[in-house]
Design a protein around this motif. Structure first.
Motif, PDB file in Angstrom:
ATOM      1  N   PHE A  54      10.102 -79.069 -47.610  1.00  0.00           N
ATOM      2  CA  PHE A  54      11.271 -79.951 -47.558  1.00  0.00           C
ATOM      3  C   PHE A  54      10.935 -81.279 -46.893  1.00  0.00           C
ATOM      4  CE2 PHE A  54      14.647 -81.299 -44.560  1.00  0.00           C
ATOM      5  CZ  PHE A  54      15.455 -81.945 -45.481  1.00  0.00           C
ATOM      6  N   LEU A  55      10.225 -81.223 -45.762  1.00  0.00           N
ATOM      7  CA  LEU A  55       9.862 -82.448 -45.052  1.00  0.00           C
ATOM      8  C   LEU A  55       8.950 -83.325 -45.908  1.00  0.00           C
ATOM      9  CD1 LEU A  55       9.233 -81.024 -41.466  1.00  0.00           C
ATOM     10  CD2 LEU A  55      11.236 -82.304 -42.282  1.00  0.00           C
ATOM     11  N   THR A  56       8.068 -82.685 -46.671  1.00  0.00           N
ATOM     12  CA  THR A  56       7.159 -83.439 -47.541  1.00  0.00           C
ATOM     13  C   THR A  56       7.921 -84.108 -48.680  1.00  0.00           C
ATOM     14  OG1 THR A  56       5.401 -81.832 -47.034  1.00  0.00           O
ATOM     15  CG2 THR A  56       5.028 -83.303 -48.894  1.00  0.00           C
ATOM     16  N   VAL A  57       8.854 -83.379 -49.284  1.00  0.00           N
ATOM     17  CA  VAL A  57       9.682 -83.961 -50.352  1.00  0.00           C
ATOM     18  C   VAL A  57      10.495 -85.137 -49.819  1.00  0.00           C
ATOM     19  CG1 VAL A  57      11.645 -83.551 -51.878  1.00  0.00           C
ATOM     20  CG2 VAL A  57       9.826 -81.864 -51.735  1.00  0.00           C
TER      21      VAL A  57
ATOM     22  N   GLN B  62      18.180 -77.050 -54.255  1.00  0.00           N
ATOM     23  CA  GLN B  62      18.397 -78.408 -53.777  1.00  0.00           C
ATOM     24  C   GLN B  62      17.070 -79.135 -53.537  1.00  0.00           C
ATOM     25  OE1 GLN B  62      21.214 -79.922 -53.616  1.00  0.00           O
ATOM     26  NE2 GLN B  62      20.453 -81.823 -52.721  1.00  0.00           N
ATOM     27  N   MET B  63      16.124 -78.461 -52.925  1.00  0.00           N
ATOM     28  CA  MET B  63      14.838 -79.096 -52.640  1.00  0.00           C
ATOM     29  C   MET B  63      14.056 -79.377 -53.920  1.00  0.00           C
ATOM     30  SD  MET B  63      13.636 -76.889 -49.295  1.00  0.00           S
ATOM     31  CE  MET B  63      14.806 -76.543 -47.971  1.00  0.00           C
ATOM     32  N   THR B  64      14.130 -78.449 -54.874  1.00  0.00           N
ATOM     33  CA  THR B  64      13.395 -78.615 -56.121  1.00  0.00           C
ATOM     34  C   THR B  64      13.932 -79.787 -56.935  1.00  0.00           C
ATOM     35  OG1 THR B  64      13.094 -76.211 -56.141  1.00  0.00           O
ATOM     36  CG2 THR B  64      12.538 -77.375 -58.155  1.00  0.00           C
ATOM     37  N   ARG B  65      15.159 -80.163 -56.699  1.00  0.00           N
ATOM     38  CA  ARG B  65      15.732 -81.307 -57.399  1.00  0.00           C
ATOM     39  C   ARG B  65      14.993 -82.606 -57.078  1.00  0.00           C
ATOM     40  NH1 ARG B  65      22.116 -79.889 -56.314  1.00  0.00           N
ATOM     41  NH2 ARG B  65      22.491 -78.724 -58.236  1.00  0.00           N
TER      42      ARG B  65
END
Length: 391
Positions: A340-343, A141-144
């Motif tokens: 995650f927070l950076t994305v 999910q995060m890599t998306r």
């Protein structure tokens, strides 16, 4: 399919929610504002459930035939077909919720434009389905979030769209965040302690690469729809349903060839479904979760703000991560949290949900500064100005 970040002129995690095509007023009228929170909850829960159910499928071990040892449910092409069935249900919902006269107006759209978008969707969805075998669902999910990077690049090349400083900063933050998330899959002592053949460094890197490459096709679909399909007025539910319909037809033809060359074994997948109630329940649940997610997502997109949609998307990623931690599919990793927070920050800056005046274009920065100054002016001065007095 469900891809995870709200994009300008694109779609949110409901793949087809932010379509740059005109919304259908007859569908908007179906939902009163009082029901909007319910649709937001449905969008959040169904989106998270779909990702978790896809992961649940691949961790199930069921015999692929009589007298055969148990094996994982690793059938990415078949799983993509199932997701297309879920999208097709939106076409049924479209016909059930649209007036007859409005249906007649919508038939002047050439069907071939849906086929092109469907081919991008099919490829992206299949690549992501393959990745579930190698990496955690939360990492998928995060890599998306990489879709922001490729959408930015393709928008410049094919749409001639100018990218400003806030776009560049947003893309750089997303790239940094995905790098941190990727590193987190390798720097995790808990995972290393229970390493399996499918959790090696090379297999994890392969899984992350599959997700990133999938976003190239997903971004291509967004740009294609903005350049070609935006020329037509198409209700979003019809877009979802038509791409689901063509996806089913394309998938059936593809599976025949893949089975002939022993690349995919659909009979084995069906045998596993017949001999595992949890697996069958997960498949049925994933189909309906896609349909519910897209249907509720259309409503949220048409009635809520961009901030609300982005908040739902970020919350969905958190929900997926918390669920994985609860069932033991993942372990807490501070590096993954930082990624995650950076994305999330990069995505919101790119979409101007977080506005930094220093990154705005010169003319817009002046207007923004003026509006901020006006908003922070003392109340007595404001009253004098309203009364016509000079200050």
């Amino acid at each position: 399919s469900l891809f995870g970040h709200f994009l300008p002129s694109g779609r949110g995690d409901s793949r087809h929610n932010e379509v740059s095509m005109a919304a259908a007023p007859e569908q908007v009228g179906l939902v009163v504002m009082g029901a909007l929170p319910l649709f937001m909850i449905l969008m959040l829960v169904s989106g998270a459930m779909n990702t978790l159910l896809m992961k649940f499928m691949v961790v199930q071990h069921v015999p692929m035939g009589a007298n055969l040892p148990a094996d994982g449910f690793d059938h990415p092409y078949f799983q993509t077909l199932l997701m297309m069935v879920g999208e097709f249900l939106c076409l049924i919902a479209y016909y059930l919720t649209t007036k007859r006269e409005d249906l007649d107006k919508a038939h002047d759209v050439p069907n071939h434009i849906f086929m092109v978008a469907c081919s991008f969707d099919w490829t992206a969805t299949t690549l992501v389905n393959m990745a579930y075998v190698f990496i955690a669902a939360s990492v998928v999910q995060m890599t998306r979030g990489a879709i922001v990077i490729f959408t930015c690049l393709l928008s410049v090349v094919f749409l001639g769209r100018r990218q400003y400083a806030f776009h560049i900063v947003g893309v750089c933050l997303v790239a940094l965040g995905i790098t941190l998330v990727s590193l987190s899959t390798f720097i995790n002592p808990a995972h290393a302690a229970k390493s399996t053949p499918t959790s090696s460094i090379s297999s994890k890197m392969f899984g992350i690469s599959l997700c990133v490459v999938a976003q190239v096709f997903q971004a291509s679909m967004l740009v294609y729809e903005e350049k070609i399909m935006s020329q037509y007025t198409i209700p979003p539910l019809r877009v979802v349903g038509m791409e689901g319909l063509f996806g089913i037809l394309f998938g059936l033809i593809l599976l025949v060839g893949l089975n002939a060359f022993n690349i995919e074994s659909t009979p084995a997948a069906i045998y596993q479904l017949q001999h595992s109630t949890p697996l069958l329940a997960a498949v049925i649940g994933s189909i309906f979760s896609i349909a519910i997610f897209n249907f509720s997502g259309v409503t949220v997109t048409q009635r809520a703000s961009a901030v609300a949609r982005s908040t739902i998307d970020v919350s969905r990623t958190i929900l997926i991560w918390m669920a994985e931690l609860a069932v033991g599919w993942n372990t807490f990793n501070s590096l993954q949290l930082a990624g995650f927070l950076t994305v999330a920050a990069g995505t919101m800056i790119y979409n101007r949900l977080i506005v930094i005046p220093a990154l705005e274009p010169a003319s817009e920065a002046k207007a923004l500064a003026a509006s901020l100054q006006k908003a922070t002016s003392p109340a007595p001065v404001a009253r004098k100005q309203e009364e016509g007095h000079s200050v």
